[in-house]
Design an enzyme around this catalytic site. Structure first.
Site, PDB file in Angstrom:
ATOM      1  N   SER A 179       0.851  -1.192   0.000  1.00 53.14           N
ATOM      2  CA  SER A 179       0.000   0.000   0.000  1.00 53.14           C
ATOM      3  C   SER A 179       0.884   1.238   0.000  1.00 53.14           C
ATOM      4  CB  SER A 179      -0.941  -0.026   1.213  1.00 53.14           C
ATOM      5  OG  SER A 179      -1.855   1.038   1.166  1.00 53.14           O
ATOM      6  N   THR A 180       0.690   2.114   0.966  1.00 52.86           N
ATOM      7  CA  THR A 180       1.439   3.359   0.986  1.00 52.86           C
ATOM      8  C   THR A 180       2.931   3.076   1.075  1.00 52.86           C
ATOM      9  OG1 THR A 180      -0.411   4.278   2.193  1.00 52.86           O
ATOM     10  CG2 THR A 180       1.548   5.636   2.039  1.00 52.86           C
ATOM     11  N   HIS A 205      -2.450  -0.775  -3.474  1.00 49.60           N
ATOM     12  CA  HIS A 205      -3.594   0.098  -3.226  1.00 49.60           C
ATOM     13  C   HIS A 205      -3.395   1.406  -3.983  1.00 49.60           C
ATOM     14  CE1 HIS A 205      -4.239  -2.050   0.890  1.00 49.60           C
ATOM     15  NE2 HIS A 205      -4.752  -2.738  -0.110  1.00 49.60           N
ATOM     16  N   MET A 298      -0.278   0.758   5.099  1.00 52.51           N
ATOM     17  CA  MET A 298      -1.050   1.047   6.295  1.00 52.51           C
ATOM     18  C   MET A 298      -2.098  -0.017   6.557  1.00 52.51           C
ATOM     19  SD  MET A 298      -3.444   4.100   4.766  1.00 52.51           S
ATOM     20  CE  MET A 298      -5.161   3.790   5.118  1.00 52.51           C
ATOM     21  N   ASP A 301      -4.710  -4.953   5.758  1.00 55.70           N
ATOM     22  CA  ASP A 301      -5.101  -5.696   4.571  1.00 55.70           C
ATOM     23  C   ASP A 301      -3.970  -6.631   4.149  1.00 55.70           C
ATOM     24  OD1 ASP A 301      -6.629  -6.521   2.387  1.00 55.70           O
ATOM     25  OD2 ASP A 301      -5.774  -4.987   1.068  1.00 55.70           O
TER      26      ASP A 301
END
Length: 364
Positions: A179-180, A205, A298, A301
């Site tokens: 993600s991030t 993401h 973050m 998930d």
């Protein structure tokens, strides 16, 4: 805890007004100012420096990319790009992410207020995540999510399976979730892989309309082929498939071949595409023939899906805290007992290269 201080830089008065109002309503977050261009913003921020900057790209006097590079050199600060949902906006946004931006907030050309209002939870998540940014190996960020809407799990997209794990074969597949901070991390990994590596499936993401530009950029930089996944794409050696924004991606097996299924569905762990969905489907389709990797990001998930994959006998790895921009997703996976161990980002390309040999790096 003190409020997260946010500064907004956008040449549109409407965008500044809407964002200021919405961000100001979020608990624990405070807008300390807004400016129509970076030069004016710098003067304002000298008085009180923000924790997070929301930045437009196309602006007068100084464009967002130039400003971003200047910030990263002189005063590294988490930056969230506020980009339009256009092909041009996506291409320029990828340049910004490569230059060190933390995340993306999309803005349509019409019904801006309604769109951002609907994205309020994601906006809060992005700002909270950015406030935890660490500019170590790479530049990007994330952490906690805001519990506003019910948090669905992978059951809403793919049912759990009670099947006995499939036997081991020489046909490998690599599944990656991030993600991030993941855009730069994935660039680091994919640009270091030879064409001989197993097929790779990736969930990053990212908003809809940006994954195609992201895949095209990585394809232009890498020896392997990289593309945004389409329905029934084969997973073959030397190819990395990136889940399209706004869709879930599942790994399926048909005879001796792996293919991907692209489908709609609810948000899982507040994301679509979801890493949990990819990892669960990989557990069912490939089992111990897969290598699962969870990286910077973050929230949680991917943790449960990776545990399912790990329980089939697959090798599963988490990026270590020192090399993560945000040690959120990997941390949750480790806590759940979903991994064989952790390793730095710098070691992951070699792990993927040796995946066909099932080398257990983490055990000596």
């Amino acid at each position: 805890m003190t409020d997260i201080k946010v500064f907004i830089v956008d040449d549109s008065a409407v965008v500044r007004q809407v964002l200021t109002g919405l961000v100001g309503e979020l608990p624990g977050i405070r807008v300390i100012g807004a400016a129509p261009d970076p030069i004016f913003a710098l003067k304002r921020m000298e008085v009180e420096w923000p924790d997070v900057i929301i930045l437009d790209i196309e602006m007068p006097r100084m464009d967002g990319i130039t400003f971003l590079k200047k910030l990263m050199q002189e005063h590294p600060t988490p930056v969230i790009i506020c980009s339009t949902l256009t092909a041009k906006g996506a291409e320029v946004t990828m340049q910004a992410m490569s230059a060190g931006a933390v995340d993306i907030i999309t803005k349509p050309t019409v019904n801006l207020k309604g769109f951002l209002q609907d994205s309020k939870t994601l906006l809060a998540d992005a700002i909270k995540a950015a406030s935890h940014a660490r500019f170590r190996t790479l530049s990007t960020a994330a952490k906690q999510t805001l519990d506003v809407k019910p948090k669905l799990n992978a059951d809403s997209v793919i049912a759990p399976s009670g099947l006995v794990p499939m036997s081991e074969t020489t046909d490998r597949v690599v599944a990656i979730g991030t993600s991030t901070g993941g855009t730069q991390a994935l660039e680091y990994i994919l640009t270091r892989l030879p064409r001989s590596v197993p097929g790779i499936v990736i969930v990053q993401h990212m908003p809809e309309a940006f994954t195609a530009a992201f895949a095209q950029r990585l394809n232009s930089l890498s020896q392997i082929n990289v593309k945004e996944a389409e329905q029934n794409d084969r997973v073959i050696p030397g190819l990395a498939l990136i889940a399209p924004g706004g869709k879930h991606m599942l790994l399926r097996r048909s005879g001796a071949q792996y293919r991907v299924e692209i489908k709609d569905g609810p948000l899982v762990s507040r994301h679509r595409p979801s890493v949990d969905v990819l990892f669960r489907s990989t557990a069912q389709a490939a089992g111990k023939n897969a290598l699962g990797i969870i990286m910077t990001g973050m929230g949680d998930d991917g943790a449960r899906g990776l545990k399912e994959l790990h329980d089939t006998g697959a090798l599963t790895v988490a990026q270590d805290e020192a090399s993560c921009v945000v040690y959120g997703m990997p941390k949750e996976a480790v806590k759940l007992g979903a991994t064989d161990g952790e390793m730095p980002l710098s070691a992951i390309p070699e792990l993927i290269i040796r995946a066909p040999n099932r080398a257990r790096f983490l055990k000596g």
